[in-house]
Design an enzyme around this catalytic site. Structure first.
Site, PDB file in Angstrom:
ATOM      1  N   HIS A  33      -7.722  -5.688  -0.240  1.00  0.00           N
ATOM      2  CA  HIS A  33      -6.578  -4.933   0.251  1.00  0.00           C
ATOM      3  C   HIS A  33      -6.117  -5.538   1.581  1.00  0.00           C
ATOM      4  CE1 HIS A  33      -4.114  -1.310  -0.026  1.00  0.00           C
ATOM      5  NE2 HIS A  33      -4.219  -1.204   1.291  1.00  0.00           N
ATOM      6  N   ASP A  68     -10.122  -4.638  -4.653  1.00  0.00           N
ATOM      7  CA  ASP A  68      -9.437  -3.555  -3.952  1.00  0.00           C
ATOM      8  C   ASP A  68      -9.629  -2.281  -4.761  1.00  0.00           C
ATOM      9  OD1 ASP A  68      -7.646  -1.908  -2.562  1.00  0.00           O
ATOM     10  OD2 ASP A  68      -5.858  -3.009  -3.185  1.00  0.00           O
ATOM     11  N   SER A  79       0.832  -1.194   0.000  1.00  0.00           N
ATOM     12  CA  SER A  79       0.000   0.000   0.000  1.00  0.00           C
ATOM     13  C   SER A  79       0.875   1.257   0.000  1.00  0.00           C
ATOM     14  CB  SER A  79      -0.969  -0.050   1.183  1.00  0.00           C
ATOM     15  OG  SER A  79      -2.025   0.861   1.023  1.00  0.00           O
TER      16      SER A  79
END
Length: 316
Positions: A287, A257, A163
């Site tokens: 995610h 996601d 991320s």
């Protein structure tokens, strides 16, 4: 049941990943609304506590500091010179730590047979761009000189993250390239945040049944920068950068996601720039799905895929 939005169909979550998401969301609900940023971070650490536990044991774990930056080195074997990956945790530049991601780092170390160094970079909004990036580059510059002390091979240094950590990984490689430094051995990029603009995956996977909402992601971007104009800076949004002469990359894309669209776009642009790209989209993954390795065969398979790639990048 699949949802249809603007002619596109949202895929269903893998059952074990769905359980992970439900338990994460329930954990946050049970903690209640945070009162301030310190409380928000405390809650995030508490919710992740069970997911960071268990997993591989290390032959050696060292707690280190560099200019006040907290580091943790995991070595799966003793008395060997190992490749090393600097791993950068996610959390929207705002939450999480090397503690929340400790199991993930140990999984990479054990499965790939490499040392893994985690960094507790300074978090936003207290420390905005480029503070965290500067710290990561500083650690990368420091590592080769520590080869003997840490038992690592300075010719086999990789970088990875999830991320926001994937974002910082690419930005660090861009910074090194533009400074004329040799490329690292590889970039391991998990469901990265590469641009602030929404893509087609936002309406599909931005609802309450998923762990990352568009509103939360927008807040993370706002926390990270001092001014909205910085959101077009290539070191903030690597999708906007020239992506030539970067290390080989493995992109683990979570199908379900909101960031899936920008990950696909990043992989295409990196390949078009001549980069060596391995892109794997994990069907039914959300995610943060790699953190579900204790219950999800899908996460276990993804980590095995990545470990195999890491071994190939590092050579014998």
């Amino acid at each position: 049941m699949a949802d249809r939005i603007d002619g596109l169909t949202a895929s269903a979550l893998d059952p074990e990943i769905g359980e992970f998401v439900e338990r994460i969301n329930r954990g946050y609900a049970e903690q209640g609304e945070p009162t301030d940023m310190a409380d928000r971070r405390r809650i995030a650490e508490a919710v992740r506590e069970s997911w960071r536990s268990g997993g591989p044991s290390m032959a050696e774990t060292r707690e280190l500091t560099l200019d006040g930056i907290r580091l943790r080195l995991h070595r799966p074997v003793a008395d060997a010179v190992l490749p090393v990956m600097l791993y950068i945790h996610g959390g929207g530049w705002t939450v999480f730590s090397i503690d929340t991601h400790d199991r993930l780092m140990r999984e990479y170390a054990a499965r790939a047979g490499i040392a893994v160094l985690g960094i507790d970079y300074s978090l936003s909004p207290e420390s905005k761009f480029p503070v965290a990036l500067d710290e990561i580059v500083r650690v990368l510059d420091w590592l080769p000189g520590q080869a003997d002390a840490l038992g690592i091979d300075p010719a086999r240094i990789l970088i990875g993250g999830d991320s926001a950590g994937a974002n910082l990984s690419v930005a660090a490689c861009l910074r090194r390239r533009d400074a004329g430094q040799a490329p690292l051995a590889g970039m391991l990029l998990n469901y990265g945040a590469f641009d602030a603009d929404p893509t087609e995956s936002y309406p599909l996977y931005g609802g309450p049944d998923y762990p990352l909402s568009p509103e939360e992601m927008d807040g993370f971007w706002a926390n990270y920068v001092s001014d909205a104009a910085q959101l077009t800076d290539p070191l903030v949004a690597p999708l906007r950068a020239g992506l030539h002469d970067l290390p080989p990359a493995f992109l683990a894309v979570a199908e379900c996601d909101i960031l899936a669209g920008c990950n696909h776009a990043f992989a295409r642009k990196l390949a078009a720039a001549g980069g060596e790209v391995t892109e794997v989209t994990y069907a039914g993954a959300a995610h943060s799905f790699l953190e579900a390795v204790s219950i999800a065969p899908l996460a276990d398979r993804a980590l095995d895929d990545q470990a195999r790639w890491l071994r190939e990048r590092c050579g014998p």
